[in-house]
Design an enzyme around this catalytic site. Sequence first.
Site, short mmCIF file in Angstrom:
data_model
loop_
_atom_site.label_atom_id
_atom_site.label_comp_id
_atom_site.label_asym_id
_atom_site.label_seq_id
_atom_site.Cartn_x
_atom_site.Cartn_y
_atom_site.Cartn_z
N ILE A 82 -20.43 22.62 17.65
CA ILE A 82 -20.95 21.65 16.69
C ILE A 82 -21.91 22.32 15.71
CG2 ILE A 82 -22.41 19.59 16.47
CD1 ILE A 82 -21.14 18.69 19.17
N CYS A 83 -22.83 23.11 16.20
CA CYS A 83 -23.80 23.78 15.34
C CYS A 83 -23.12 24.83 14.47
CB CYS A 83 -24.91 24.40 16.18
SG CYS A 83 -25.85 23.18 17.11
N TYR A 84 -22.14 25.51 15.03
CA TYR A 84 -21.37 26.50 14.28
C TYR A 84 -20.73 25.82 13.07
CZ TYR A 84 -17.69 29.93 13.30
OH TYR A 84 -16.86 30.83 12.69
N SER A 108 -28.32 24.97 18.73
CA SER A 108 -28.02 26.38 18.95
C SER A 108 -26.75 26.74 18.20
CB SER A 108 -27.83 26.68 20.43
OG SER A 108 -27.40 28.03 20.59
#
Length: 174
Positions: free
Chosen positions: A66-68, A61
């Site tokens: 982390i995904c950002y 997500s």
Amino acid sequence: MKVYRERKDIVTIRGNPVTLVGSELKPGDKAPDFTVLDGDLKEIRLRDFAGRIKVISVTASLDTPICYMQTRKFNQEAAQLSDTAVMLTITMDLPFAISLFCMTAGVDKIKTLSDHKYASFGNAYGVLIKELRLLAHSVFVIDEDDTVRYIEIIPELTHYYTYDKAFHYVKKLA
């Protein structure tokens, strides 16, 4: 309804094992087609990028740190690639949320796509987390002939991805 294989002991979330659903791909396999949505709800398929090197960054997500970070890093790297390559980020986030994320985070060099509607990518590439209907952090590099050349599935969903191996591999192909 198609039944997909389930695999355990590949990914954990905070040390707890989860189940990955879908095909297990290996380097040298033909990349399976998939259908995802862009921010305008248009269906996008692997074949839309025929003849190009495809780098697919997979995130759970975009709302997580982390995904950002992973998506921002891939966006920076995409600016350095030739037109023979395309970078995609695929997540289970809604297309509207993805569009908002890209606008506010300045992500404009990669194609950010949603697997939310069909889970087509997650099932075809074996990274759909059964218990959460999220995608496991992973990276796939697919050559111009749609052959999988590199795969990395991050074993712990809450760990950062080290980008060096994937980017090195892409630069060798491009």
